[in-house]
Motif scaffolding. Structure first.
Motif, PDB file in Angstrom:
ATOM      1  N   ASN A   1     109.178  37.955  46.694  1.00 60.07           N
ATOM      2  CA  ASN A   1     109.334  37.723  45.253  1.00 60.07           C
ATOM      3  C   ASN A   1     108.564  38.721  44.402  1.00 60.07           C
ATOM      4  OD1 ASN A   1     110.628  35.493  46.302  1.00 60.07           O
ATOM      5  ND2 ASN A   1     109.686  34.024  44.919  1.00 60.07           N
TER       6      ASN A   1
ATOM      7  N   GLU B   1     106.688  34.538  49.410  1.00 60.37           N
ATOM      8  CA  GLU B   1     106.643  34.621  47.955  1.00 60.37           C
ATOM      9  C   GLU B   1     105.962  35.906  47.490  1.00 60.37           C
ATOM     10  OE1 GLU B   1     105.562  34.288  43.885  1.00 60.37           O
ATOM     11  OE2 GLU B   1     104.083  34.319  45.501  1.00 60.37           O
TER      12      GLU B   1
ATOM     13  N   HIS C   1     115.584  30.753  50.279  1.00 55.04           N
ATOM     14  CA  HIS C   1     115.533  31.916  49.400  1.00 55.04           C
ATOM     15  C   HIS C   1     115.569  31.509  47.931  1.00 55.04           C
ATOM     16  CE1 HIS C   1     117.445  35.726  47.667  1.00 55.04           C
ATOM     17  NE2 HIS C   1     116.250  36.082  48.072  1.00 55.04           N
ATOM     18  N   ASP C   2     116.556  30.692  47.550  1.00 56.66           N
ATOM     19  CA  ASP C   2     116.637  30.217  46.167  1.00 56.66           C
ATOM     20  C   ASP C   2     115.445  29.336  45.805  1.00 56.66           C
ATOM     21  OD1 ASP C   2     119.004  31.538  45.717  1.00 56.66           O
ATOM     22  OD2 ASP C   2     120.038  29.803  44.890  1.00 56.66           O
TER      23      ASP C   2
ATOM     24  N   PRO D   1     116.473  36.804  39.362  1.00 57.31           N
ATOM     25  CA  PRO D   1     116.128  36.032  40.563  1.00 57.31           C
ATOM     26  C   PRO D   1     115.854  34.557  40.286  1.00 57.31           C
ATOM     27  CG  PRO D   1     114.285  37.400  39.867  1.00 57.31           C
ATOM     28  CD  PRO D   1     115.456  37.826  39.052  1.00 57.31           C
ATOM     29  N   SER D   2     115.614  34.201  39.024  1.00 55.62           N
ATOM     30  CA  SER D   2     115.355  32.803  38.697  1.00 55.62           C
ATOM     31  C   SER D   2     116.637  32.026  38.411  1.00 55.62           C
ATOM     32  CB  SER D   2     114.417  32.701  37.484  1.00 55.62           C
ATOM     33  OG  SER D   2     114.999  33.305  36.349  1.00 55.62           O
TER      34      SER D   2
ATOM     35  N   HIS E   1     112.314  31.178  45.052  1.00 53.55           N
ATOM     36  CA  HIS E   1     112.494  31.843  43.755  1.00 53.55           C
ATOM     37  C   HIS E   1     112.447  30.835  42.602  1.00 53.55           C
ATOM     38  CE1 HIS E   1     113.161  36.083  44.375  1.00 53.55           C
ATOM     39  NE2 HIS E   1     114.006  35.863  45.361  1.00 53.55           N
TER      40      HIS E   1
ATOM     41  N   HIS F   1     110.802  42.473  44.870  1.00 56.57           N
ATOM     42  CA  HIS F   1     111.598  42.340  43.653  1.00 56.57           C
ATOM     43  C   HIS F   1     111.043  43.138  42.485  1.00 56.57           C
ATOM     44  CE1 HIS F   1     115.017  39.498  43.986  1.00 56.57           C
ATOM     45  NE2 HIS F   1     114.417  39.170  45.116  1.00 56.57           N
TER      46      HIS F   1
ATOM     47  N   HIS G   1     121.206  39.276  41.578  1.00 58.04           N
ATOM     48  CA  HIS G   1     120.023  38.569  42.068  1.00 58.04           C
ATOM     49  C   HIS G   1     118.737  39.287  41.684  1.00 58.04           C
ATOM     50  CE1 HIS G   1     117.212  36.406  44.502  1.00 58.04           C
ATOM     51  NE2 HIS G   1     116.968  37.449  45.271  1.00 58.04           N
TER      52      HIS G   1
END
Length: 371
Positions: free
Chosen positions: A125, A121, A89-90, A312-313, A93, A129, A308
């Motif tokens: 993402n 993604e 997940h991280d 998110p970055s 991102h 998001h 988050h």
């Protein structure tokens, strides 16, 4: 259906995020720390991958009874969920490490789980998001089999029982990767007509097919070929692993956006959302961070979903420290900071939302209930 480009158009609310971002940047500058996860998260990545791969190796050794091997598949499920929330997940991102190459490599851990990095993604993402909790665009609340997770979704009679059977369907989340990623090819192509996504690249289609075949070989062909087990025994272990991972992952993600107090805004006929993007994230997301730091560590800080979604970055290891800054800034601008007291309260709120959506026919904004 024809997808429409969605825009956030309320400039009066756009002052919130620049102020918040400046304060968050000041926090990192004052403490001289990096926004990525640092060396600690790399050790965590090794642990989570080991939680998945070591039980697999032990099973493949053939040195254990069938019951012990079944138990190891449950541990693998915990590893699948841990890798998904704390590593993949991280990394996808771009927040796990400062190195783009390392993020790409660890983001590729999704292939070990049966998923696909490109699809995640785009779907997670870019779409989730950006257009959080917007029906027909955010796939997390749209078009779920036998589930009504949006008040704009057509209600069916069976939905009144969804609070009873929902968690069984949640357990199938990671299994659905095996066919859902192929279905998203046509979805992304349709969305590309409005400019929301790009047409599905041919090279990604090739990668998708190869990665799925490789996963089937890894998780199915190799165990069945080298171990003295029947297909039924393999399948029970396969289900145990995926259902363990699926129910953990789905529940954690649902408690961020399908709980009391979150909004599900509708764009107007021109595709406008009368809101600023950052305020939209506040109003469509909820935290459930409590005092259980072990749980927070395991689920990759996803009990701090507000932080988050706004950043998110930034790696999840920083969300606990950023939470007071976000909460104070939101209060200063007059915005609610939707946070349930803990996991149990958030879970109860989610079940109540499932029951409400299963019986409420009208398009309705849920009211905020005490945590």
């Amino acid at each position: 259906m024809q997808y429409q480009k969605i825009k956030f158009s309320n400039r009066e609310k756009s002052t919130f995020f620049p102020v918040l971002r400046q304060r968050v940047d000041q926090y990192f500058s004052a403490n001289d720390i990096c926004k990525s996860g640092g060396s600690g998260i790399l050790y965590k990545a090794i642990f989570m991958l080991s939680l998945y791969l070591i039980p697999y190796s032990l099973i493949m050794s053939g040195a254990f009874s069938n019951l012990a091997m079944f138990a190891l598949t449950v541990v693998m499920g915990l590893g699948v969920a841990g890798v998904g929330m704390s590593v993949m997940h991280d990394a996808i991102h771009g927040s796990l490490a400062t190195s783009k190459i390392l993020n790409k490599i660890l983001g590729g851990s999704i292939y070990l789980l049966g998923g696909n990095a490109y699809n995640w993604e785009v779907q997670h993402n870019r779409l989730h998001h950006t257009y959080t909790n917007i029906h027909e665009v955010d796939e997390d609340i749209t078009g779920k089999f036998l589930l009504r997770l949006s008040y704009q979704e057509k209600q069916k009679y069976i939905h009144r029982f969804q609070h009873i059977y929902a968690f069984f369907l949640y357990s199938l989340m990671t299994i659905s990767f095996l066919w859902k990623d192929f279905k998203e090819i046509s979805l992304f192509n349709k969305m590309s007509e409005s400019g929301m996504t790009k047409p599905f690249p041919r090279k990604e289609l090739i990668r998708l097919v190869i990665s799925k075949l490789a996963y089937v070989v890894f998780i199915c062909v190799i165990p069945l070929y080298f171990l003295p087990i029947t297909f039924g025994q393999w399948f029970s272990g396969f289900l145990a692993m995926h259902c363990t991972a699926g129910i953990i992952l789905s529940t954690v993600f649902q408690m961020a956006h399908v709980v009391e107090g979150v909004e599900q805004p509708e764009p107007d006929t021109s595709g406008n959302i009368e809101n600023a993007w950052a305020v939209h994230q506040l109003q469509t997301t909820s935290n459930f961070a409590g005092k259980n730091r072990i749980l927070s560590w395991y689920i990759g800080g996803l009990d701090y979903q507000i932080e988050h979604h706004l950043f998110p970055s930034i790696s999840h290891v920083h969300y606990h420290a950023l939470s007071p800054i976000v909460k104070a800034t939101a209060a200063e601008f007059g915005y609610d900071y939707n946070a349930k007291k803990d996991f149990i309260n958030a879970l109860g709120s989610h079940v109540r939302m499932l029951r409400s959506m299963g019986t409420e026919v009208r398009i309705n904004k849920p009211e905020l209930q005490p945590a």
